[in-house]
Motif scaffolding. Sequence first.
Motif, PDB file in Angstrom:
ATOM      1  N   THR A  49       0.822  -1.225   0.000  1.00  0.00           N
ATOM      2  CA  THR A  49       0.000   0.000   0.000  1.00  0.00           C
ATOM      3  C   THR A  49       0.852   1.271   0.000  1.00  0.00           C
ATOM      4  OG1 THR A  49      -0.093   0.059   2.433  1.00  0.00           O
ATOM      5  CG2 THR A  49      -1.855  -1.156   1.279  1.00  0.00           C
ATOM      6  N   MET A  50       2.182   1.085   0.046  1.00  0.00           N
ATOM      7  CA  MET A  50       3.123   2.209  -0.004  1.00  0.00           C
ATOM      8  C   MET A  50       3.047   3.107   1.219  1.00  0.00           C
ATOM      9  SD  MET A  50       3.107   2.932  -4.125  1.00  0.00           S
ATOM     10  CE  MET A  50       4.269   4.265  -4.080  1.00  0.00           C
ATOM     11  N   GLN A  51       2.688   2.500   2.359  1.00  0.00           N
ATOM     12  CA  GLN A  51       2.917   3.233   3.615  1.00  0.00           C
ATOM     13  C   GLN A  51       4.427   3.479   3.771  1.00  0.00           C
ATOM     14  OE1 GLN A  51       0.771   0.405   6.256  1.00  0.00           O
ATOM     15  NE2 GLN A  51      -0.125   2.257   7.161  1.00  0.00           N
ATOM     16  N   ARG A  53       7.849   3.194   1.119  1.00  0.00           N
ATOM     17  CA  ARG A  53       8.203   3.013  -0.272  1.00  0.00           C
ATOM     18  C   ARG A  53       9.609   3.550  -0.471  1.00  0.00           C
ATOM     19  NH1 ARG A  53       9.325   7.714  -0.532  1.00  0.00           N
ATOM     20  NH2 ARG A  53       9.796   7.350  -2.709  1.00  0.00           N
ATOM     21  N   GLY A  54      10.131   3.283  -1.666  1.00  0.00           N
ATOM     22  CA  GLY A  54      11.543   3.609  -1.879  1.00  0.00           C
ATOM     23  C   GLY A  54      12.352   2.328  -1.714  1.00  0.00           C
ATOM     24  N   ALA A  55      13.198   2.030  -2.671  1.00  0.00           N
ATOM     25  CA  ALA A  55      13.878   0.726  -2.674  1.00  0.00           C
ATOM     26  C   ALA A  55      14.587   0.383  -1.360  1.00  0.00           C
ATOM     27  CB  ALA A  55      14.843   0.668  -3.862  1.00  0.00           C
ATOM     28  N   PRO A  56      15.464   1.235  -0.840  1.00  0.00           N
ATOM     29  CA  PRO A  56      16.146   0.848   0.408  1.00  0.00           C
ATOM     30  C   PRO A  56      15.195   0.655   1.583  1.00  0.00           C
ATOM     31  CG  PRO A  56      17.349   2.596  -0.680  1.00  0.00           C
ATOM     32  CD  PRO A  56      16.032   2.486  -1.386  1.00  0.00           C
ATOM     33  N   LEU A  57      14.159   1.495   1.686  1.00  0.00           N
ATOM     34  CA  LEU A  57      13.221   1.347   2.800  1.00  0.00           C
ATOM     35  C   LEU A  57      12.358   0.100   2.627  1.00  0.00           C
ATOM     36  CD1 LEU A  57      11.993   2.272   5.420  1.00  0.00           C
ATOM     37  CD2 LEU A  57      10.544   3.869   4.136  1.00  0.00           C
ATOM     38  N   THR A  89       5.421  -8.753  -2.856  1.00  0.00           N
ATOM     39  CA  THR A  89       4.759  -7.458  -2.615  1.00  0.00           C
ATOM     40  C   THR A  89       4.954  -6.483  -3.771  1.00  0.00           C
ATOM     41  OG1 THR A  89       6.738  -6.791  -1.355  1.00  0.00           O
ATOM     42  CG2 THR A  89       4.830  -7.631  -0.100  1.00  0.00           C
ATOM     43  N   ARG A  90       6.222  -6.195  -4.120  1.00  0.00           N
ATOM     44  CA  ARG A  90       6.469  -5.243  -5.219  1.00  0.00           C
ATOM     45  C   ARG A  90       7.651  -5.757  -6.030  1.00  0.00           C
ATOM     46  NH1 ARG A  90       6.692   0.951  -3.818  1.00  0.00           N
ATOM     47  NH2 ARG A  90       6.095   1.084  -6.038  1.00  0.00           N
ATOM     48  N   PRO A  91       7.512  -5.856  -7.362  1.00  0.00           N
ATOM     49  CA  PRO A  91       8.485  -6.603  -8.177  1.00  0.00           C
ATOM     50  C   PRO A  91       9.715  -5.823  -8.632  1.00  0.00           C
ATOM     51  CG  PRO A  91       6.658  -5.892  -9.529  1.00  0.00           C
ATOM     52  CD  PRO A  91       6.327  -5.456  -8.141  1.00  0.00           C
ATOM     53  N   HIS A 162      13.049  13.813  -9.650  1.00  0.00           N
ATOM     54  CA  HIS A 162      11.767  13.172  -9.986  1.00  0.00           C
ATOM     55  C   HIS A 162      11.400  12.190  -8.890  1.00  0.00           C
ATOM     56  CE1 HIS A 162       8.687  12.037 -12.913  1.00  0.00           C
ATOM     57  NE2 HIS A 162       8.940  10.776 -12.683  1.00  0.00           N
ATOM     58  N   CYS A 163      10.135  12.178  -8.526  1.00  0.00           N
ATOM     59  CA  CYS A 163       9.627  11.312  -7.473  1.00  0.00           C
ATOM     60  C   CYS A 163      10.254  11.682  -6.133  1.00  0.00           C
ATOM     61  CB  CYS A 163       9.859   9.839  -7.824  1.00  0.00           C
ATOM     62  SG  CYS A 163       8.806   8.738  -6.862  1.00  0.00           S
ATOM     63  N   ASN A 164      10.376  10.698  -5.249  1.00  0.00           N
ATOM     64  CA  ASN A 164      11.026  10.974  -3.957  1.00  0.00           C
ATOM     65  C   ASN A 164      12.128   9.959  -3.751  1.00  0.00           C
ATOM     66  OD1 ASN A 164      10.899  10.023  -0.748  1.00  0.00           O
ATOM     67  ND2 ASN A 164      11.189  12.207  -1.095  1.00  0.00           N
ATOM     68  N   GLY A 174      18.562   9.646   2.308  1.00  0.00           N
ATOM     69  CA  GLY A 174      18.079   9.490   0.943  1.00  0.00           C
ATOM     70  C   GLY A 174      19.211   9.200  -0.024  1.00  0.00           C
ATOM     71  N   THR A 175      18.868   9.093  -1.309  1.00  0.00           N
ATOM     72  CA  THR A 175      19.910   8.881  -2.314  1.00  0.00           C
ATOM     73  C   THR A 175      20.038  10.139  -3.182  1.00  0.00           C
ATOM     74  OG1 THR A 175      18.265   7.844  -3.762  1.00  0.00           O
ATOM     75  CG2 THR A 175      19.565   6.369  -2.356  1.00  0.00           C
ATOM     76  N   ALA A 176      19.077  10.418  -4.020  1.00  0.00           N
ATOM     77  CA  ALA A 176      19.178  11.603  -4.895  1.00  0.00           C
ATOM     78  C   ALA A 176      19.197  12.901  -4.097  1.00  0.00           C
ATOM     79  CB  ALA A 176      18.013  11.630  -5.883  1.00  0.00           C
ATOM     80  N   ASN A 201       2.163  11.343  -6.834  1.00  0.00           N
ATOM     81  CA  ASN A 201       2.673  12.647  -6.379  1.00  0.00           C
ATOM     82  C   ASN A 201       3.707  12.551  -5.269  1.00  0.00           C
ATOM     83  OD1 ASN A 201       0.970  13.951  -8.224  1.00  0.00           O
ATOM     84  ND2 ASN A 201      -0.734  13.923  -6.775  1.00  0.00           N
ATOM     85  N   GLN A 202       4.617  11.590  -5.388  1.00  0.00           N
ATOM     86  CA  GLN A 202       5.658  11.484  -4.368  1.00  0.00           C
ATOM     87  C   GLN A 202       6.522  12.752  -4.325  1.00  0.00           C
ATOM     88  OE1 GLN A 202       4.777   8.982  -6.427  1.00  0.00           O
ATOM     89  NE2 GLN A 202       5.547   6.988  -5.756  1.00  0.00           N
ATOM     90  N   GLY A 203       6.631  13.446  -5.477  1.00  0.00           N
ATOM     91  CA  GLY A 203       7.410  14.683  -5.479  1.00  0.00           C
ATOM     92  C   GLY A 203       6.701  15.787  -4.719  1.00  0.00           C
ATOM     93  N   ASN A 253      13.405   3.424 -12.753  1.00  0.00           N
ATOM     94  CA  ASN A 253      12.994   4.410 -11.753  1.00  0.00           C
ATOM     95  C   ASN A 253      11.552   4.796 -12.016  1.00  0.00           C
ATOM     96  OD1 ASN A 253      13.885   5.984  -9.426  1.00  0.00           O
ATOM     97  ND2 ASN A 253      13.595   7.784 -10.725  1.00  0.00           N
ATOM     98  N   LYS A 254      11.027   5.659 -11.147  1.00  0.00           N
ATOM     99  CA  LYS A 254       9.624   6.041 -11.259  1.00  0.00           C
ATOM    100  C   LYS A 254       9.257   6.463 -12.678  1.00  0.00           C
ATOM    101  CE  LYS A 254       7.317   5.731  -8.716  1.00  0.00           C
ATOM    102  NZ  LYS A 254       6.593   4.448  -8.568  1.00  0.00           N
ATOM    103  N   ILE A 255       8.069   6.075 -13.087  1.00  0.00           N
ATOM    104  CA  ILE A 255       7.560   6.392 -14.427  1.00  0.00           C
ATOM    105  C   ILE A 255       7.735   7.891 -14.713  1.00  0.00           C
ATOM    106  CG2 ILE A 255       5.179   6.770 -13.641  1.00  0.00           C
ATOM    107  CD1 ILE A 255       6.149   4.799 -16.798  1.00  0.00           C
ATOM    108  N   ALA A 328       4.292   1.647 -13.077  1.00  0.00           N
ATOM    109  CA  ALA A 328       4.834   2.463 -11.983  1.00  0.00           C
ATOM    110  C   ALA A 328       6.286   2.876 -12.213  1.00  0.00           C
ATOM    111  CB  ALA A 328       4.721   1.689 -10.668  1.00  0.00           C
ATOM    112  N   PHE A 329       6.953   2.240 -13.184  1.00  0.00           N
ATOM    113  CA  PHE A 329       8.369   2.534 -13.433  1.00  0.00           C
ATOM    114  C   PHE A 329       8.646   2.525 -14.924  1.00  0.00           C
ATOM    115  CE2 PHE A 329       9.525   2.300  -9.034  1.00  0.00           C
ATOM    116  CZ  PHE A 329       8.678   1.369  -8.476  1.00  0.00           C
ATOM    117  N   ASP A 330       9.765   3.123 -15.303  1.00  0.00           N
ATOM    118  CA  ASP A 330      10.259   2.955 -16.669  1.00  0.00           C
ATOM    119  C   ASP A 330      11.776   2.757 -16.595  1.00  0.00           C
ATOM    120  OD1 ASP A 330       9.746   6.525 -17.479  1.00  0.00           O
ATOM    121  OD2 ASP A 330      11.408   5.565 -16.386  1.00  0.00           O
TER     122      ASP A 330
END
Length: 363
Positions: A49-51, A53-57, A89-91, A162-164, A174-176, A201-203, A253-255, A328-330
């Motif tokens: 549900t993305m409570q 999100r973000g790869a490392p988290l 959960t998320r691929p 882009h994104c968060n 964070g990374t970026a 709207n993660q940004g 990364n995010k679409i 969700a990604f490209d």
Amino acid sequence: MQINGTAYRTIWPGEDGASVEIIDQTLLPHVFEAAVLRTLDDAARAIVTMQVRGAPLIGATAAYGLWLALLADPSDEALDRAAEVLLATRPTAVNLRWAINDMLARLRPAAPDTRVAMAKARAGEICDEDVETCRSIGSHGLALIEKIAAGKQGGPVNILTHCNAGWLATVDWGTALAPIYMAFNKGIDVHVWVDETRPRNQGAALTAYELGAHGVPHRIIVDNAGGHLMQRGQVDMCIVGTDRTTASGDVANKIGTYLKALAAHDNDVPFYVALPGTTIDWTLHDGRDIPIEERGAEEVTRMAGRDGRGGVVHVDIAAPGSPAGNPAFDVTPARLVTGLITERGVCAASAEGLSGLYPEQGR
Ligand SMILES: CSC[C@H]1O[C@H](OP(=O)(O)O)[C@H](O)[C@@H]1O
């Protein structure tokens, strides 16, 4: 990160010794609230549900999810089932697989009655390692910002993201955004163009929340504005995160990231990707092989906002009944990436560049 003098991480063990607490990112920026995870299913649901999100988290949450599962049942069967549930959960974010494999390599050979303590300890190490990794990414990225700042004839270094990929996407720093925080903390004049990042709207909701809380100058823009700003010379560099980068430097990364990379390439704007080594998929070279998550249509046709009572409300924004697609990604091909900012340094987006920084992974 510090918010009004209080230091925060995105995930931490509960004081009761049998739970994990997270910041519920589905409520930000309107409500800052912790959610308590007590079971494997709580952890899996938080990822889906993305409570969180973000790869490392996502990886850190999966690690603690295994601990929660073992608290209930430390058997081999329970461990294998927990890994299966979390991996489903998320691929796209490869940190999920990395964290699960890291934990399984330690837990499987262990006696069941030692697994609970071992899992909690390792999950905590994964979090601590992520903080230091992201701090190091920040310091390597800082040098790039300083170089651009030195070449400017006045005015801020304008960075588009882009994104968060801030501290909310990791355990901290964070990374970026880590290089941006470090540049700001060092007194370098920076300004961030924050892609709103449809559909979730993660940004606008998370990156802007982070930067605002830290006092970093920024402006939210619609996703379609970035190319125009680059054409008009208003972007000095792009820094984005990634959920999975192949051993040859193709970046998932995010679409919408790919479109920004195309605009950056067309306008000679440096396009950097910040990532920890745990986000590199050493089993893949071709980005076209990265699984792209397809999320629900309702994320496109509905939008979250603040209601009149300080809570969160969802409103329909599309024609009723119209179907929606939601990849969700490209994947941005390595040829469009100026460089990869890792905890070990900056390298070219190539097999040679990555194997030079990670020789132990050489294939
Ligand atoms: C440091 S990983 C950040 C990465 O994750 C985001 O995706 P999501 O919000 O769906 O988890 C986005 O792709 C960010 O760049």
